[in-house]
Write a protein that holds these residues in place. Structure first.
Motif, mmCIF file in Angstrom:
data_model
loop_
_atom_site.group_PDB
_atom_site.id
_atom_site.type_symbol
_atom_site.label_atom_id
_atom_site.label_comp_id
_atom_site.label_asym_id
_atom_site.label_seq_id
_atom_site.Cartn_x
_atom_site.Cartn_y
_atom_site.Cartn_z
ATOM 1 N N VAL A 46 0.811 -1.225 0.000
ATOM 2 C CA VAL A 46 0.000 0.000 0.000
ATOM 3 C C VAL A 46 0.845 1.276 0.000
ATOM 4 C CG1 VAL A 46 -1.895 -1.182 1.150
ATOM 5 C CG2 VAL A 46 -0.181 0.036 2.519
ATOM 6 N N TYR A 47 2.169 1.141 0.152
ATOM 7 C CA TYR A 47 3.022 2.333 0.187
ATOM 8 C C TYR A 47 3.740 2.564 -1.131
ATOM 9 C CZ TYR A 47 2.027 1.614 5.093
ATOM 10 O OH TYR A 47 1.381 1.411 6.270
ATOM 11 N N ASP A 48 3.488 1.732 -2.117
ATOM 12 C CA ASP A 48 4.072 1.921 -3.443
ATOM 13 C C ASP A 48 3.072 2.725 -4.283
ATOM 14 O OD1 ASP A 48 4.967 1.718 -6.074
ATOM 15 O OD2 ASP A 48 5.802 -0.283 -5.789
ATOM 16 N N GLU A 49 3.278 4.037 -4.329
ATOM 17 C CA GLU A 49 2.312 4.930 -4.977
ATOM 18 C C GLU A 49 2.169 4.629 -6.460
ATOM 19 O OE1 GLU A 49 0.301 6.930 -3.587
ATOM 20 O OE2 GLU A 49 1.100 6.679 -1.571
ATOM 21 N N ASP A 50 3.288 4.301 -7.121
ATOM 22 C CA ASP A 50 3.230 3.998 -8.552
ATOM 23 C C ASP A 50 2.401 2.743 -8.793
ATOM 24 O OD1 ASP A 50 4.049 4.424 -11.304
ATOM 25 O OD2 ASP A 50 5.304 2.656 -11.056
ATOM 26 N N PHE A 51 2.607 1.741 -7.936
ATOM 27 C CA PHE A 51 1.843 0.503 -8.083
ATOM 28 C C PHE A 51 0.349 0.743 -7.828
ATOM 29 C CE2 PHE A 51 -0.123 -3.118 -5.899
ATOM 30 C CZ PHE A 51 -0.119 -4.023 -6.955
ATOM 31 N N ILE A 52 0.042 1.514 -6.766
ATOM 32 C CA ILE A 52 -1.364 1.781 -6.435
ATOM 33 C C ILE A 52 -2.054 2.505 -7.586
ATOM 34 C CG2 ILE A 52 -2.905 3.058 -4.917
ATOM 35 C CD1 ILE A 52 -1.703 0.551 -3.685
ATOM 36 N N ARG A 53 -1.378 3.486 -8.173
ATOM 37 C CA ARG A 53 -1.968 4.223 -9.297
ATOM 38 C C ARG A 53 -2.219 3.294 -10.485
ATOM 39 N NH1 ARG A 53 1.394 7.692 -9.106
ATOM 40 N NH2 ARG A 53 2.899 7.033 -10.669
ATOM 41 N N ARG A 54 -1.232 2.437 -10.767
ATOM 42 C CA ARG A 54 -1.383 1.496 -11.883
ATOM 43 C C ARG A 54 -2.456 0.456 -11.573
ATOM 44 N NH1 ARG A 54 3.326 0.167 -11.786
ATOM 45 N NH2 ARG A 54 4.175 1.717 -13.211
ATOM 46 N N PHE A 55 -2.488 0.030 -10.322
ATOM 47 C CA PHE A 55 -3.473 -0.966 -9.894
ATOM 48 C C PHE A 55 -4.898 -0.440 -10.084
ATOM 49 C CE2 PHE A 55 -6.183 -2.318 -6.333
ATOM 50 C CZ PHE A 55 -6.212 -3.687 -6.550
ATOM 51 N N ARG A 56 -5.152 0.798 -9.672
ATOM 52 C CA ARG A 56 -6.486 1.387 -9.804
ATOM 53 C C ARG A 56 -6.849 1.577 -11.276
ATOM 54 N NH1 ARG A 56 -8.652 3.991 -5.353
ATOM 55 N NH2 ARG A 56 -9.594 5.563 -6.688
ATOM 56 N N ARG A 57 -5.872 2.026 -12.086
ATOM 57 C CA ARG A 57 -6.155 2.259 -13.498
ATOM 58 C C ARG A 57 -6.498 0.953 -14.215
ATOM 59 N NH1 ARG A 57 -1.791 4.607 -14.645
ATOM 60 N NH2 ARG A 57 -0.655 2.918 -15.656
ATOM 61 N N GLU A 58 -5.733 -0.090 -13.927
ATOM 62 C CA GLU A 58 -5.992 -1.378 -14.591
ATOM 63 C C GLU A 58 -7.315 -1.984 -14.127
ATOM 64 O OE1 GLU A 58 -4.387 -2.629 -17.057
ATOM 65 O OE2 GLU A 58 -2.819 -1.103 -17.051
ATOM 66 N N ALA A 59 -7.629 -1.866 -12.826
ATOM 67 C CA ALA A 59 -8.890 -2.391 -12.318
ATOM 68 C C ALA A 59 -10.069 -1.663 -12.935
ATOM 69 C CB ALA A 59 -8.917 -2.285 -10.798
ATOM 70 N N GLN A 60 -9.947 -0.347 -13.086
ATOM 71 C CA GLN A 60 -11.029 0.426 -13.704
ATOM 72 C C GLN A 60 -11.186 0.064 -15.176
ATOM 73 O OE1 GLN A 60 -9.616 4.319 -12.704
ATOM 74 N NE2 GLN A 60 -10.523 4.300 -10.649
ATOM 75 N N SER A 61 -10.062 -0.222 -15.828
ATOM 76 C CA SER A 61 -10.134 -0.652 -17.228
ATOM 77 C C SER A 61 -10.843 -1.996 -17.330
ATOM 78 C CB SER A 61 -8.725 -0.748 -17.812
ATOM 79 O OG SER A 61 -8.764 -1.257 -19.120
ATOM 80 N N ALA A 62 -10.485 -2.931 -16.429
ATOM 81 C CA ALA A 62 -11.126 -4.250 -16.447
ATOM 82 C C ALA A 62 -12.611 -4.151 -16.128
ATOM 83 C CB ALA A 62 -10.436 -5.170 -15.444
ATOM 84 N N ALA A 63 -13.004 -3.117 -15.386
ATOM 85 C CA ALA A 63 -14.419 -2.957 -15.039
ATOM 86 C C ALA A 63 -15.280 -2.684 -16.264
ATOM 87 C CB ALA A 63 -14.584 -1.828 -14.024
ATOM 88 N N SER A 64 -14.629 -2.305 -17.365
ATOM 89 C CA SER A 64 -15.391 -2.042 -18.593
ATOM 90 C C SER A 64 -15.855 -3.321 -19.261
ATOM 91 C CB SER A 64 -14.525 -1.233 -19.569
ATOM 92 O OG SER A 64 -13.415 -2.002 -20.011
#
Length: 653
Positions: A46-64
């Motif tokens: 949870v402290y890797d900001e780059d990973f968290i940003r990428r994680f949220r973006r990919e999850a939102q993409s998969a939500a499509s």
């Protein structure tokens, strides 16, 4: 986290799974009153900001993605240092658990599962989403048999980050594509390679590559050939093996070009015209640019200038040369005569040898139908020999030891020419499978698929302490060899009919402890589920399945009881004052009060006779998302409708 609420909406009920990156919990969505699955990132990420940003973006993409074979993503959120994804809750198990429990699968079941995965991948690839982590752990199977692929896009977030988890990598590396193992760009064909491994594992109960470390396994994906599935499971049709082999080619260009192409082959692989097709092969020659070339040797040419000897040598030397030139013709003459003598000698020698090698021609006799011993004698009498080693193969009609094929029948060949013979091994024996513990319906279906008719199968139901329909004894015994074409072989099975049956008790409205006691007294097993339920006190049963009260149930059967957790937090239970008068004051009238609310429609609350005006306090149940968030009270006097009263949820928030 059990009992915690995320965003004031999702109440965590219990943990249902987890992996290298996240933990998965079952939760209750209080707003929509439904069960959901929540994937929560582990704390070390949870402290890797780059990973968290990428994680949220990919999850939102998969939500499509919207497909019946893809787990729906409802929400992505954060609360303090908790990052989570809210997903569709699938009641069932994952494919990894099913493989451990009962692989190898029946071929048609494995194909059915693979088709659904492939259909999901086709939809994702069409939307430019690559999964990158297809493995049995990410394939969910609902109780209705529907396959759901999960974790779309999450693998990409992890791959793009510098995060490493030894257990996670070790679990996923068995399903890596060669390009994944090399660390190069992965496309749709990488997902198809991983799907090929999943299908391989379902059919053989074995992973194609294994090792002591992730690196050793990854190298095998790049360098080693996979063991053919049919060598591990002879029941796999050639057409199905071809799908596995093509999807698992090292070179992506030799795999299926799309999930749609692979899906078409999967859907038709069990059709009669394809099951015995030719074995899959491909051109493994290197491109011209990769071929080793032999370069010509580059020689050096030089010209030597002539000198005018007459003008440069001394007179004494010139005289000596004149003497030598008188005998210059001798050496060529000697060499010429020597060459002629050698050529004549060689010609006579070759002629003599050819005369010694002049082998007579003989006609090859037909020895098919003879024993190997008699066929060998027959050939030797005709100046022929048997080529070693002799070939053998099974034949369901010709007994063992008889020649069934030979080469060069009736042809003219030289004496001592080797003749290839193929000899019958007789009927092929197979090892009896272990059907004990399986359901009879599955066993019978498997035997009929193998071509065994009614007269070859016998089944007897017996009382036994095992689930109804389970095979408890078989003949031939497990691992015993038999010939499928032996007319004397009968497949005999004893199948449990349980320990008898009783009448199912009514558990609705009974406390949990009382319900358990009633089930135990009757020899029934049970599973307890908890859920919120309106107007049923906490700790009391509001549903039982799969057997209703009063129906016969087999002793030992498993019964699921649903126990109320009480009312949801958003339930309101006001009492509305209603004044009702008789039709004629002082004369008796029959009044009836009905309620339509969150519990049900037109349920009768009270019917009675009055002679004077009465005030009634009518209890109603309100929920914001049921019946439009309101209740309706309907009043009749002497069966005539006299009034309707609305009670709104918003008045009691």
């Amino acid at each position: 986290m059990i009992g915690q609420q995320l965003s004031g909406r999702y109440e965590i009920l219990n943990r249902v799974g987890g992996g290298g990156m996240a933990l998965v919990f079952k939760a209750h969505d209080k707003l929509l009153n439904r069960m959901v699955a929540i994937k929560v990132l582990r704390q070390q990420f949870v402290y890797d900001e780059d990973f968290i940003r990428r994680f949220r973006r990919e999850a939102q993409s998969a939500a499509s993605l919207s497909h019946p074979n893809v787990v729906n993503i409802y929400d992505v959120g954060q609360e303090e240092d908790i990052h989570y994804i809210v997903m569709e809750y699938i009641e069932g198990s994952n494919l990894n658990e099913e493989i451990k429990r009962r692989a190898p699968f029946q071929v048609d079941e494995a194909i059915h599962i693979a088709c659904q995965i492939c259909d999901a991948l086709e939809h994702a690839h069409q939307n430019q989403i690559i999964h990158r982590d297809i493995k049995p752990h990410n394939i969910l199977i609902g109780k209705n048999g529907r396959v759901k692929v999960t974790d779309f896009g999450i693998a990409r977030a992890a791959t793009s980050s510098e995060i490493t988890q030894t257990g996670s990598v070790l679990g996923s590396v068995h399903y890596f594509s060669p390009e994944h193992a090399k660390g190069v760009t992965q496309g749709a064909k990488s997902d198809l390679y991983s799907l090929g491994i999943v299908l391989y594992q379902m059919l053989t109960n074995k992973l194609p590559f294994s090792g002591e470390s992730p690196i050793s396994i990854a190298l095998k994906h790049i360098q080693e050939d996979v063991e053919e599935p049919r060598k591990l499971n002879s029941l796999i049709p050639q057409s199905v093996e071809n799908v596995v082999l093509k999807s698992m080619q090292k070179n992506p260009e030799q795999r299926y070009q799309s999930a749609k192409e692979m899906l078409l082959d999967l859907e038709t692989s069990l059709s009669p015209e394809k099951m015995n097709e030719q074995k899959f092969s491909f051109d493994d020659n290197l491109d011209d640019d990769e071929q080793t070339k032999v370069m010509p040797v580059i020689g050096l040419n030089r010209k030597v200038g002539q000198m005018d000897i007459d003008n440069t040598i001394m007179p004494e030397l010139k005289e000596n040369n004149d003497k030598k030139n008188r005998f210059i013709w001798v050496k060529p003459v000697v060499w010429t005569f020597s060459t002629i003598i050698i050529l004549f000698s060689a010609w006579f020698g070759v002629k003599a040898v050819l005369g010694m090698l002049d082998v007579p021609d003989v006609e090859v006799p037909d020895v098919i139908g003879l024993t190997l011993e008699d066929a060998t004698i027959e050939l030797e009498e005709n100046q022929l020999i048997v080529k070693e080693p002799v070939q053998y193969k099974y034949d369901n009609e010709i007994e063992a030891g008889i020649v069934i094929e030979q080469s060069d029948i009736s042809k003219k060949v030289k004496a001592n020419y080797p003749i290839t013979l193929t000899v019958s091994n007789g009927q092929e024996e197979v090892i009896m499978e272990n059907y004990v513990g399986m359901q009879w319906v599955d066993v019978e279906n498997d035997l009929r698929k193998k071509g065994f008719a009614d007269g070859k199968i016998e089944m007897e139901m017996v009382l036994y302490d095992a689930p109804v329909g389970e095979v408890i004894e078989q003949t031939p015994s497990p691992d015993e060899k038999y010939s499928p074409n032996d007319q004397d072989v009968i497949f005999s099975f004893k199948v449990s009919e349980g320990l008898g049956s009783i009448e199912m008790p009514d558990l609705i409205g009974v406390s949990k402890d009382a319900a358990i006691s009633m089930l135990q007294q009757r020899g029934l097993n049970y599973i307890i589920e908890y859920d919120f339920y309106i107007n049923v006190p906490k700790g009391f049963v509001f549903r039982q399945r799969p057997i209703d009260a009063g129906s016969p149930v087999n002793i030992g059967q498993e019964i699921t009881i649903s126990v109320s957790e009480g009312d949801p937090d958003n339930v309101r239970k006001p009492k509305q004052a209603i004044i009702v008068a008789p039709e004629t004051e002082g004369e008796e009238s029959t009044i009836e009060i009905k309620i339509t609310d969150a519990i049900g429609t037109d349920r009768v609350w009270k019917v009675e006779k009055i002679v004077e005006e009465e005030t009634y306090y009518v209890p109603v149940v309100l929920m914001p998302d049921l019946e439009g968030g309101k209740a309706t009270i309907s009043v009749t006097v002497d069966y005539k409708h006299v009034g309707t009263y609305d009670v709104k949820y918003e008045d009691y928030e």
